[in-house]
Enzyme design. Structure first.
Site, PDB file in Angstrom:
ATOM      1  N   HIS A   1     -51.067   5.076  17.305  1.00  0.00           N
ATOM      2  CA  HIS A   1     -51.234   3.545  17.124  1.00  0.00           C
ATOM      3  C   HIS A   1     -52.164   3.469  16.008  1.00  0.00           C
ATOM      4  O   HIS A   1     -53.187   3.611  16.399  1.00  0.00           O
ATOM      5  CB  HIS A   1     -51.555   2.766  18.478  1.00  0.00           C
ATOM      6  CG  HIS A   1     -50.467   2.932  19.555  1.00  0.00           C
ATOM      7  ND1 HIS A   1     -49.488   2.233  19.839  1.00  0.00           N
ATOM      8  CD2 HIS A   1     -50.397   3.834  20.558  1.00  0.00           C
ATOM      9  CE1 HIS A   1     -48.684   2.646  20.943  1.00  0.00           C
ATOM     10  NE2 HIS A   1     -49.305   3.703  21.267  1.00  0.00           N
ATOM     11  N   LEU A   2     -51.752   2.949  14.799  1.00  0.00           N
ATOM     12  CA  LEU A   2     -52.856   2.695  13.827  1.00  0.00           C
ATOM     13  C   LEU A   2     -52.949   1.133  13.872  1.00  0.00           C
ATOM     14  O   LEU A   2     -54.054   0.911  12.942  1.00  0.00           O
ATOM     15  CB  LEU A   2     -52.262   3.227  12.573  1.00  0.00           C
ATOM     16  CG  LEU A   2     -52.193   4.814  12.518  1.00  0.00           C
ATOM     17  CD1 LEU A   2     -51.541   5.115  11.043  1.00  0.00           C
ATOM     18  CD2 LEU A   2     -53.386   5.509  12.911  1.00  0.00           C
ATOM     19  N   ARG A   3     -52.524   0.174  14.385  1.00  0.00           N
ATOM     20  CA  ARG A   3     -52.746  -1.218  14.149  1.00  0.00           C
ATOM     21  C   ARG A   3     -52.603  -1.885  12.873  1.00  0.00           C
ATOM     22  O   ARG A   3     -51.850  -0.944  12.025  1.00  0.00           O
ATOM     23  CB  ARG A   3     -54.325  -1.405  14.873  1.00  0.00           C
ATOM     24  CG  ARG A   3     -54.478  -1.009  16.247  1.00  0.00           C
ATOM     25  CD  ARG A   3     -53.597  -1.295  17.398  1.00  0.00           C
ATOM     26  NE  ARG A   3     -53.953  -0.933  18.666  1.00  0.00           N
ATOM     27  CZ  ARG A   3     -53.323  -0.698  19.588  1.00  0.00           C
ATOM     28  NH1 ARG A   3     -51.924  -0.756  19.721  1.00  0.00           N
ATOM     29  NH2 ARG A   3     -53.931  -0.362  20.886  1.00  0.00           N
TER      30      ARG A   3
ATOM     31  N   ASP B   1     -51.240   9.446  21.454  1.00  0.00           N
ATOM     32  CA  ASP B   1     -51.314   7.845  22.098  1.00  0.00           C
ATOM     33  C   ASP B   1     -52.602   7.533  21.635  1.00  0.00           C
ATOM     34  O   ASP B   1     -53.000   6.401  22.454  1.00  0.00           O
ATOM     35  CB  ASP B   1     -50.799   7.890  23.214  1.00  0.00           C
ATOM     36  CG  ASP B   1     -50.465   6.567  23.670  1.00  0.00           C
ATOM     37  OD1 ASP B   1     -49.931   5.839  22.866  1.00  0.00           O
ATOM     38  OD2 ASP B   1     -50.465   6.391  24.951  1.00  0.00           O
TER      39      ASP B   1
ATOM     40  N   HIS C   1     -45.599  10.533  25.872  1.00  0.00           N
ATOM     41  CA  HIS C   1     -46.884  10.768  26.587  1.00  0.00           C
ATOM     42  C   HIS C   1     -46.534  10.892  28.082  1.00  0.00           C
ATOM     43  O   HIS C   1     -46.738   9.992  28.706  1.00  0.00           O
ATOM     44  CB  HIS C   1     -47.671   9.427  26.340  1.00  0.00           C
ATOM     45  CG  HIS C   1     -47.220   8.151  26.352  1.00  0.00           C
ATOM     46  ND1 HIS C   1     -46.338   7.614  27.172  1.00  0.00           N
ATOM     47  CD2 HIS C   1     -47.223   7.097  25.321  1.00  0.00           C
ATOM     48  CE1 HIS C   1     -45.885   6.353  26.765  1.00  0.00           C
ATOM     49  NE2 HIS C   1     -46.657   6.100  25.523  1.00  0.00           N
TER      50      HIS C   1
ATOM     51  N   HIS D   1     -47.415  10.921  18.025  1.00  0.00           N
ATOM     52  CA  HIS D   1     -47.181   9.444  18.484  1.00  0.00           C
ATOM     53  C   HIS D   1     -48.494   8.783  18.275  1.00  0.00           C
ATOM     54  O   HIS D   1     -49.821   9.379  19.045  1.00  0.00           O
ATOM     55  CB  HIS D   1     -47.074   9.513  20.104  1.00  0.00           C
ATOM     56  CG  HIS D   1     -46.962   8.274  20.970  1.00  0.00           C
ATOM     57  ND1 HIS D   1     -45.898   7.864  21.656  1.00  0.00           N
ATOM     58  CD2 HIS D   1     -48.006   7.324  20.904  1.00  0.00           C
ATOM     59  CE1 HIS D   1     -46.291   6.662  22.284  1.00  0.00           C
ATOM     60  NE2 HIS D   1     -47.362   6.324  21.795  1.00  0.00           N
TER      61      HIS D   1
ATOM     62  N   ALA E   1     -55.128  -1.647  27.981  1.00  0.00           N
ATOM     63  CA  ALA E   1     -54.711  -0.120  28.171  1.00  0.00           C
ATOM     64  C   ALA E   1     -54.695   0.522  26.772  1.00  0.00           C
ATOM     65  O   ALA E   1     -54.174   0.002  25.805  1.00  0.00           O
ATOM     66  CB  ALA E   1     -53.290   0.177  28.639  1.00  0.00           C
TER      67      ALA E   1
ATOM     68  N   HIS F   1     -58.648  -0.249  20.876  1.00  0.00           N
ATOM     69  CA  HIS F   1     -58.816  -1.661  21.112  1.00  0.00           C
ATOM     70  C   HIS F   1     -60.475  -1.729  20.987  1.00  0.00           C
ATOM     71  O   HIS F   1     -61.055  -0.822  21.472  1.00  0.00           O
ATOM     72  CB  HIS F   1     -58.782  -1.851  22.684  1.00  0.00           C
ATOM     73  CG  HIS F   1     -57.138  -1.595  22.994  1.00  0.00           C
ATOM     74  ND1 HIS F   1     -56.125  -2.735  22.928  1.00  0.00           N
ATOM     75  CD2 HIS F   1     -56.459  -0.646  23.502  1.00  0.00           C
ATOM     76  CE1 HIS F   1     -54.950  -2.290  23.171  1.00  0.00           C
ATOM     77  NE2 HIS F   1     -55.136  -0.982  23.756  1.00  0.00           N
TER      78      HIS F   1
ATOM     79  N   LEU G   1     -51.807   3.609  29.581  1.00  0.00           N
ATOM     80  CA  LEU G   1     -50.358   3.543  30.152  1.00  0.00           C
ATOM     81  C   LEU G   1     -49.658   4.625  29.511  1.00  0.00           C
ATOM     82  O   LEU G   1     -49.932   4.750  28.315  1.00  0.00           O
ATOM     83  CB  LEU G   1     -49.893   2.222  30.261  1.00  0.00           C
ATOM     84  CG  LEU G   1     -50.624   1.316  31.107  1.00  0.00           C
ATOM     85  CD1 LEU G   1     -49.985  -0.201  30.901  1.00  0.00           C
ATOM     86  CD2 LEU G   1     -50.413   1.544  32.586  1.00  0.00           C
TER      87      LEU G   1
ATOM     88  N   HIS H   1     -41.057   4.822  25.913  1.00  0.00           N
ATOM     89  CA  HIS H   1     -42.218   4.553  26.765  1.00  0.00           C
ATOM     90  C   HIS H   1     -41.544   4.830  28.229  1.00  0.00           C
ATOM     91  O   HIS H   1     -40.761   3.910  28.591  1.00  0.00           O
ATOM     92  CB  HIS H   1     -42.848   3.395  26.714  1.00  0.00           C
ATOM     93  CG  HIS H   1     -44.042   3.355  27.580  1.00  0.00           C
ATOM     94  ND1 HIS H   1     -45.371   3.194  26.998  1.00  0.00           N
ATOM     95  CD2 HIS H   1     -44.086   2.855  28.711  1.00  0.00           C
ATOM     96  CE1 HIS H   1     -46.116   3.117  28.115  1.00  0.00           C
ATOM     97  NE2 HIS H   1     -45.444   2.936  29.076  1.00  0.00           N
TER      98      HIS H   1
ATOM     99  N   LYS I   1     -38.174   2.892  18.768  1.00  0.00           N
ATOM    100  CA  LYS I   1     -39.123   3.011  20.120  1.00  0.00           C
ATOM    101  C   LYS I   1     -38.416   2.049  21.154  1.00  0.00           C
ATOM    102  O   LYS I   1     -38.454   0.913  20.760  1.00  0.00           O
ATOM    103  CB  LYS I   1     -40.382   2.721  19.872  1.00  0.00           C
ATOM    104  CG  LYS I   1     -41.394   2.813  20.870  1.00  0.00           C
ATOM    105  CD  LYS I   1     -41.971   4.092  21.396  1.00  0.00           C
ATOM    106  CE  LYS I   1     -42.722   4.098  22.762  1.00  0.00           C
ATOM    107  NZ  LYS I   1     -44.221   4.075  22.487  1.00  0.00           N
TER     108      LYS I   1
ATOM    109  N   ASN J   1     -45.789  -1.053  17.835  1.00  0.00           N
ATOM    110  CA  ASN J   1     -46.063  -2.524  18.513  1.00  0.00           C
ATOM    111  C   ASN J   1     -47.172  -3.225  17.941  1.00  0.00           C
ATOM    112  O   ASN J   1     -48.093  -3.318  18.834  1.00  0.00           O
ATOM    113  CB  ASN J   1     -46.443  -1.946  19.960  1.00  0.00           C
ATOM    114  CG  ASN J   1     -47.699  -0.816  20.026  1.00  0.00           C
ATOM    115  OD1 ASN J   1     -47.961   0.001  18.963  1.00  0.00           O
ATOM    116  ND2 ASN J   1     -48.242  -1.043  21.133  1.00  0.00           N
TER     117      ASN J   1
END
Ligand code: NCD
Ligand code: ZN
Length: 354
Positions: free
Chosen positions: A19-21, A249, A176, A17, A265, A253, A221, A138, A101, A45
């Site tokens: 997030h690589l943007r 996770d 998560h 899990h 978050a 940011h 989160l 989630h 997801k 996302n």
């Protein structure tokens, strides 16, 4: 006298899990993930979200370019109220999409296009169950009147338990998890229900975020909970059910968005993920012991692959019990990212090939 510090190798892990943007951030963070992990389940996302196989394929190509050779992105689709059954069939046929997801609309960062009512996607879940495509969840309710620390627990009662009864063979990853309730629910469910656990939820409780000052880089989160929950997560991570595995996770940011009157978050852990998880296992079970090293390898490199039906990775990675200082910041063209525990010492270091 020479003193020897622990050093051991495990199968290069999977991050189930992350997030690589996209764009400039992707260029930097994908390399961090690829240094420590052979594969990763990539969260969809983005803005706009990755809602179909075509977009997932394009995103996969961008990730591969940014990460360099030897890293395999395992793609996911972002479910919306309008996701069509055909999209699930297409994903299953293509093979590189490994899950879809479920973000309850409004639950977290970039979840505005998420599902507003689970009953709207029953036909999609039916098809996923048929195709054996995992549903990644989630697990938090979004009702404004539910206390933020209770949102995972209420989700289990209100949404997840009924969902697993309605779709008994659907493969589900409860992402998560942060509570004893979630760990117990997963442990008591069938083998088709598993969970990812982050390093930060294993290491920290809500005091780390709130006592003595508010620390925005610990804000993610689902939010950090009481210590009894952290203890339950540790127990799950150290267990041998095969249902709990690593998912960082890691969610970058830039500084200005975290240190703000309304901060985003997400904790950034990808650059030191293995060291952070090693810290947890070492404190709990002493990683100088081969049996503890084997548990660590199960959690990092085997149980997730087993659940997703993937072969184990061929490469190995070595950890050394030599302390290092986590970078104060990671510079990107969009601004600095502050890694979790920035500037602090951790006990472990990954040995990278020169
Ligand atoms: C994630 C993000 O920033 O994309 N944030 C977070 O706090 N974990 C979204 C998510 O996984 O909830
Ligand atoms: Zn996430």
């Amino acid at each position: 006298m020479t003193s020897f510090s622990t050093s051991f190798s495990i199968i290069k892990p999977d991050d189930l899990h992350v997030h690589l943007r996209d764009g400039a951030l992707l260029e930097i963070v994908a390399k961090h993930t690829a240094r420590q992990f052979s594969r990763a389940i990539i969260m969809p996302n983005l803005v706009p979200p990755v809602t179909n196989t075509q977009l997932a394929g394009e995103y996969k190509a961008r990730i591969e370019k940014a990460a360099g050779q030897g890293f395999e992105p395992l793609m996911t689709l972002y479910l919306t109220d309008n996701t069509e059954m055909q999209e699930i069939q297409k994903a299953a046929e293509n093979g590189f999409v490994k899950g879809a997801k479920l973000y309850p609309a409004g639950a977290t960062t970039n979840s505005d296009s998420g599902v507003t009512d689970i009953s709207k996607i029953y036909h999609v879940l039916e098809e996923m169950q048929k195709q054996g495509l995992p549903l990644l969840i989630h697990g938090e309710v979004t009702n404004a009147d539910i206390d933020i620390f209770d949102r995972e627990k209420v989700f289990i009662e209100a949404i997840l338990a009924p969902l697993t009864a309605k779709f008994p063979d659907l493969k589900i990853v409860f992402e998560h998890i942060t509570t004893k309730d979630a760990a117990e629910f997963v442990a008591a469910s069938g083998q088709n229900i598993a969970a990812t656990i982050t390093a930060h939820h294993l290491l920290f409780n809500r005091n780390h975020m709130l006592a003595g000052g508010i620390r925005p880089h610990y804000y993610c989160l689902p939010i950090l909970k009481r210590n009894i929950h952290r203890e339950a997560l540790q127990k799950a991570a150290l267990g041998d059910s095969g249902k709990f595995f690593a998912g960082t996770d890691s969610a970058p940011h830039i500084l200005a968005k975290k240190e703000s009157s309304c901060g985003c978050a997400g904790c950034y852990t990808a650059a030191y993920a293995l060291e952070l998880y090693a810290q947890v296992f070492d404190k709990a079970e002493d990683l100088s012991k081969p049996a503890s090293q084997a548990k660590f390898e199960n959690f990092m490199s085997k149980f997730g692959a087993d659940f997703y039906g993937l072969p184990y990775n061929n490469e190995q990675i070595t950890l050394h019990k030599i302390s290092q200082k986590i970078a104060e910041k990671i510079s990107t063209p969009e601004g600095d990212i502050i890694p979790l525990l920035a500037g602090e010492e951790i006990d472990w270091s990954v040995v990278y090939a020169a």
